[in-house]
Design a protein around this motif. Structure first.
Motif, PDB file in Angstrom:
ATOM      1  N   THR A  60      36.213  45.490  38.557  1.00 12.97           N
ATOM      2  CA  THR A  60      36.902  45.742  39.828  1.00 12.97           C
ATOM      3  C   THR A  60      38.388  45.417  39.694  1.00 12.97           C
ATOM      4  O   THR A  60      39.250  46.164  40.174  1.00 12.97           O
ATOM      5  N   PHE A  61      38.689  44.315  39.017  1.00 14.54           N
ATOM      6  CA  PHE A  61      40.080  43.942  38.702  1.00 14.54           C
ATOM      7  C   PHE A  61      40.763  45.061  37.916  1.00 14.54           C
ATOM      8  O   PHE A  61      41.890  45.465  38.236  1.00 14.54           O
ATOM      9  N   ALA A  62      40.092  45.591  36.903  1.00 15.11           N
ATOM     10  CA  ALA A  62      40.672  46.658  36.078  1.00 15.11           C
ATOM     11  C   ALA A  62      40.996  47.888  36.912  1.00 15.11           C
ATOM     12  O   ALA A  62      42.058  48.495  36.739  1.00 15.11           O
ATOM     13  N   CYS A  63      40.111  48.241  37.821  1.00 11.23           N
ATOM     14  CA  CYS A  63      40.362  49.404  38.678  1.00 11.23           C
ATOM     15  C   CYS A  63      41.551  49.154  39.605  1.00 11.23           C
ATOM     16  O   CYS A  63      42.369  50.053  39.830  1.00 11.23           O
ATOM     17  N   ALA A  64      41.666  47.941  40.124  1.00 10.66           N
ATOM     18  CA  ALA A  64      42.785  47.616  41.010  1.00 10.66           C
ATOM     19  C   ALA A  64      44.111  47.620  40.260  1.00 10.66           C
ATOM     20  O   ALA A  64      45.097  48.206  40.724  1.00 10.66           O
ATOM     21  N   CYS A  65      44.163  46.978  39.094  1.00 10.94           N
ATOM     22  CA  CYS A  65      45.450  46.882  38.399  1.00 10.94           C
ATOM     23  C   CYS A  65      45.852  48.198  37.741  1.00 10.94           C
ATOM     24  O   CYS A  65      47.038  48.420  37.493  1.00 10.94           O
ATOM     25  N   ASN A  66      44.914  49.102  37.522  1.00 10.58           N
ATOM     26  CA  ASN A  66      45.256  50.422  36.993  1.00 10.58           C
ATOM     27  C   ASN A  66      45.521  51.442  38.101  1.00 10.58           C
ATOM     28  O   ASN A  66      45.842  52.595  37.815  1.00 10.58           O
ATOM     29  N   SER A  67      45.421  51.033  39.346  1.00 11.09           N
ATOM     30  CA  SER A  67      45.627  51.962  40.469  1.00 11.09           C
ATOM     31  C   SER A  67      47.078  52.407  40.606  1.00 11.09           C
ATOM     32  O   SER A  67      47.354  53.400  41.268  1.00 11.09           O
ATOM     33  N   HIS A  68      47.990  51.708  39.958  1.00 12.49           N
ATOM     34  CA  HIS A  68      49.410  52.069  40.054  1.00 12.49           C
ATOM     35  C   HIS A  68      49.805  53.150  39.053  1.00 12.49           C
ATOM     36  O   HIS A  68      50.894  53.696  39.145  1.00 12.49           O
ATOM     37  N   GLY A  69      48.935  53.451  38.083  1.00 12.30           N
ATOM     38  CA  GLY A  69      49.221  54.536  37.164  1.00 12.30           C
ATOM     39  C   GLY A  69      49.354  54.172  35.708  1.00 12.30           C
ATOM     40  O   GLY A  69      48.609  54.675  34.883  1.00 12.30           O
ATOM     41  N   PRO A  70      50.315  53.312  35.320  1.00  8.30           N
ATOM     42  CA  PRO A  70      50.444  52.991  33.892  1.00  8.30           C
ATOM     43  C   PRO A  70      49.217  52.247  33.367  1.00  8.30           C
ATOM     44  O   PRO A  70      48.548  51.533  34.123  1.00  8.30           O
ATOM     45  N   VAL A  71      48.933  52.403  32.084  1.00  6.74           N
ATOM     46  CA  VAL A  71      47.806  51.705  31.461  1.00  6.74           C
ATOM     47  C   VAL A  71      48.058  50.204  31.544  1.00  6.74           C
ATOM     48  O   VAL A  71      49.092  49.707  31.101  1.00  6.74           O
ATOM     49  N   THR A  72      47.083  49.499  32.135  1.00  9.19           N
ATOM     50  CA  THR A  72      47.202  48.063  32.359  1.00  9.19           C
ATOM     51  C   THR A  72      45.922  47.396  31.886  1.00  9.19           C
ATOM     52  O   THR A  72      44.824  47.896  32.116  1.00  9.19           O
ATOM     53  N   VAL A  73      46.070  46.259  31.209  1.00  7.52           N
ATOM     54  CA  VAL A  73      44.927  45.531  30.663  1.00  7.52           C
ATOM     55  C   VAL A  73      44.959  44.087  31.163  1.00  7.52           C
ATOM     56  O   VAL A  73      45.951  43.626  31.715  1.00  7.52           O
TER      57      VAL A  73
ATOM     58  N   LEU B 131      25.538  43.024  44.693  1.00  3.74           N
ATOM     59  CA  LEU B 131      26.799  42.294  44.731  1.00  3.74           C
ATOM     60  C   LEU B 131      27.944  43.269  44.974  1.00  3.74           C
ATOM     61  O   LEU B 131      27.965  44.366  44.412  1.00  3.74           O
ATOM     62  N   VAL B 132      28.872  42.860  45.803  1.00  3.84           N
ATOM     63  CA  VAL B 132      30.050  43.668  46.108  1.00  3.84           C
ATOM     64  C   VAL B 132      31.281  42.857  45.735  1.00  3.84           C
ATOM     65  O   VAL B 132      31.426  41.708  46.160  1.00  3.84           O
ATOM     66  N   ALA B 133      32.143  43.445  44.932  1.00  2.00           N
ATOM     67  CA  ALA B 133      33.381  42.792  44.497  1.00  2.00           C
ATOM     68  C   ALA B 133      34.564  43.513  45.117  1.00  2.00           C
ATOM     69  O   ALA B 133      34.628  44.743  45.106  1.00  2.00           O
ATOM     70  N   GLN B 134      35.484  42.718  45.657  1.00  7.11           N
ATOM     71  CA  GLN B 134      36.705  43.268  46.242  1.00  7.11           C
ATOM     72  C   GLN B 134      37.899  42.640  45.549  1.00  7.11           C
ATOM     73  O   GLN B 134      38.026  41.410  45.533  1.00  7.11           O
ATOM     74  N   ALA B 135      38.754  43.496  44.971  1.00  6.73           N
ATOM     75  CA  ALA B 135      39.943  43.048  44.254  1.00  6.73           C
ATOM     76  C   ALA B 135      41.185  43.370  45.067  1.00  6.73           C
ATOM     77  O   ALA B 135      41.267  44.429  45.696  1.00  6.73           O
ATOM     78  N   GLN B 136      42.149  42.444  45.013  1.00  2.00           N
ATOM     79  CA  GLN B 136      43.408  42.614  45.735  1.00  2.00           C
ATOM     80  C   GLN B 136      44.553  42.075  44.891  1.00  2.00           C
ATOM     81  O   GLN B 136      44.476  40.955  44.383  1.00  2.00           O
ATOM     82  N   GLU B 137      45.582  42.885  44.745  1.00  2.00           N
ATOM     83  CA  GLU B 137      46.779  42.427  44.051  1.00  2.00           C
ATOM     84  C   GLU B 137      47.459  41.344  44.883  1.00  2.00           C
ATOM     85  O   GLU B 137      47.640  41.497  46.085  1.00  2.00           O
TER      86      GLU B 137
END
Length: 123
Positions: free
Chosen positions: A52-65, A83-89
């Motif tokens: 879920t973290f990976a999807c959130a941090c890659n939502s801006h476009g550039p490849v992020t790890v 289980l439900v995970a919610q990620a927030q920058e």
């Protein structure tokens, strides 16, 4: 990115929503995910939060790890739980970011809190 994530999809993780700096995903605890104590193995809970973290941090476009991550286990998941995970920058600075992920059972009980640190590596 998620469509090519064989590990997450093989575990039945579903991406429910994404937006700038955020994501929500869910996963059902199966027999293969339960440890010798009869509760969800922490590695699977971490994997859901990390995905879920990976999807959130890659939502801006550039490849992020992930540059690093930690998790605090608060309560157990059990066989059959969804289980439900919610990620927030929380913040971004230069090529770095900090994200918080809360993992809950569908009834709303918090099972884990995860903090991930991201690093953008591509443009």
């Amino acid at each position: 990115m998620f469509a090519a994530d064989e590990a997450s999809r093989a575990l039945g993780i579903e991406l429910l929503a994404t937006g700038p700096g955020q994501a929500t995903a869910r996963m059902r605890i199966t027999e293969q995910m339960v440890n010798g104590h009869g509760i969800a193995h922490g590695g699977y809970v971490f994997l859901l939060a990390d995905t879920t973290f990976a999807c959130a941090c890659n939502s801006h476009g550039p490849v992020t790890v992930a540059a690093g991550a930690e998790i605090n286990f608060i309560g157990p998941g059990r066989l059959g739980d969804v289980l439900v995970a919610q990620a927030q920058e929380r913040t971004s600075y230069g090529r770095n970011g900090i994200y918080d992920v809360t993992v809950r059972r569908e009834d709303g009980e918090v099972l884990a809190e995860f903090r991930g640190r991201s690093r953008t590596i591509g443009r």
